[in-house]
Scaffold this active site. Structure first.
Site, PDB file in Angstrom:
ATOM      1  N   ASP A   1      -9.877-101.493  -1.534  1.00  0.00           N
ATOM      2  CA  ASP A   1     -11.219-101.356  -2.130  1.00  0.00           C
ATOM      3  C   ASP A   1     -11.222-101.667  -3.632  1.00  0.00           C
ATOM      4  O   ASP A   1     -11.625-100.830  -4.457  1.00  0.00           O
ATOM      5  CB  ASP A   1     -11.772 -99.940  -1.920  1.00  0.00           C
ATOM      6  CG  ASP A   1     -11.932 -99.581  -0.461  1.00  0.00           C
ATOM      7  OD1 ASP A   1     -12.190-100.488   0.344  1.00  0.00           O
ATOM      8  OD2 ASP A   1     -11.789 -98.392  -0.124  1.00  0.00           O
TER       9      ASP A   1
ATOM     10  N   GLU B   1     -20.013-100.808   6.209  1.00  0.00           N
ATOM     11  CA  GLU B   1     -19.779 -99.965   5.040  1.00  0.00           C
ATOM     12  C   GLU B   1     -19.530-100.833   3.811  1.00  0.00           C
ATOM     13  O   GLU B   1     -19.581-102.063   3.860  1.00  0.00           O
ATOM     14  CB  GLU B   1     -18.587 -99.040   5.280  1.00  0.00           C
ATOM     15  CG  GLU B   1     -17.283 -99.764   5.556  1.00  0.00           C
ATOM     16  CD  GLU B   1     -16.154 -98.812   5.930  1.00  0.00           C
ATOM     17  OE1 GLU B   1     -16.381 -97.604   6.034  1.00  0.00           O
ATOM     18  OE2 GLU B   1     -15.025 -99.299   6.121  1.00  0.00           O
TER      19      GLU B   1
END
Length: 318
Positions: A33, A197
């Site tokens: 991420d 997401e």
């Protein structure tokens, strides 16, 4: 010389069309991420999940990347499980301040919150934890409060935080940008496959592009998903920062829409956890983590990848 030059250009175009990551040197693994920003002095900062938000820096987007320490060495002040194992950073500059959004949660839980920290320099050791943004979730709500991403409505003082993971998809709420104002509303959802997401909103030309990750993100070394169900990067767009967002085929992003930007190809497996950044030298770039199948499938082996984006068709192509 002309022939050699033509071959070089052709090879570059072939590499570009395949969507393979551009060069990365130094510490390029363990970059789950990632969030990228370039300081005015030319230093690139990369923030990533784990290590209480690990900070790496480099003189160039290609590296060499060097570890500098945690953004929040004491963890988060948010009183939730997971406040010492922070996820999914997002970094933005507002005026002369830098804001770092992070997630406090545990895997598979809806008891989550999006926190925020502030710095004037981006350097490790300069971040002040401000606690919760007020974006929190629990099983009574239709969303999960992780993966926050800040977007400014161009030409205004309006800021929005886009967030969400699984449950009823991706949501949006107005922020100051340190605190939420008003109720969250849904901007993307797939009723047939809720595995979406990690939203990122990026303004280019007359459109706001909503990028998001879809599919199974993690644990590939233990339980690999069926082909086509692994992480991949999708996009929808809107002329308004608040939506509605549609994909290239005109499908609503709130009803399963999404156009593929980057997926598994050759030795790149499960790219996702993406962000988009307008580099002052290279222009728009897409960055993400991915598994290099030539190395291994473990979560700790995920590498930092990036590509330039071409928006000439009105849709992002890497």
């Amino acid at each position: 010389m002309v022939l050699i030059s033509s071959i070089f250009v052709a090879l570059n175009l072939l590499h570009f069309s395949r969507g393979l990551p551009e060069a990365c040197t130094g510490i390029c693994n363990n970059s789950h991420d990632p969030a990228i920003i370039r300081r005015a002095d030319g230093t690139y900062f990369r923030f990533s999940t784990g290590g209480r938000i690990a900070i790496h820096t480099a003189p160039n987007i290609t590296g060499p990347w060097t570890y500098r320490g945690p953004a929040l060495p004491g963890g988060s002040s948010i009183n939730l499980a997971g406040n010492q194992d922070l996820w999914a950073p997002d970094v933005a500059q507002v005026g002369n301040q830098y804001y770092l959004y992070y997630s406090v949660s545990t895997f598979g839980s809806q008891n989550s919150a999006i926190g925020i920290a502030r710095s004037t320099s981006l350097d490790a050791g300069t971040w002040t934890d401000l606690g919760s943004t007020g974006v929190v979730s629990n099983p009574s709500l239709p969303y999960n409060a992780i993966d926050g991403n800040l977007i400014n409505e161009e030409g205004t003082s309006n800021y929005f935080l886009t967030f969400g993971s699984f449950w009823n998809g991706i949501h949006r709420v107005r922020v100051t940008p340190t605190q939420k104002h008003g109720d969250a509303y849904q901007v993307a959802f797939d009723p047939r496959d809720p595995a979406i997401e990690g939203p990122t909103v990026f303004k280019n030309g007359g459109f706001y592009y909503l990028f998001f990750s879809k599919g199974s993100c993690c644990g590939y070394d233990k339980n690999r998903p069926a082909a086509g169900k692994e992480y991949r990067i999708m996009v929808c767009r809107s002329t308004s920062p608040v939506g509605p967002f549609i994909d290239r085929d005109g499908r609503s992003c709130r009803n399963g829409g999404g156009t593929l930007v980057l997926g598994t190809n050759q030795w790149v497996y499960g790219p996702g956890g993406q962000g988009v950044y307008r580099d002052p030298v290279l222009g728009p770039i897409l960055y993400y983590h991915y598994v290099d199948t030539r190395i291994g499938f473990g979560d700790g082996q995920k590498k930092f990848g990036w590509n330039r984006i071409n928006f000439s068709s009105g849709w992002p192509v890497v």
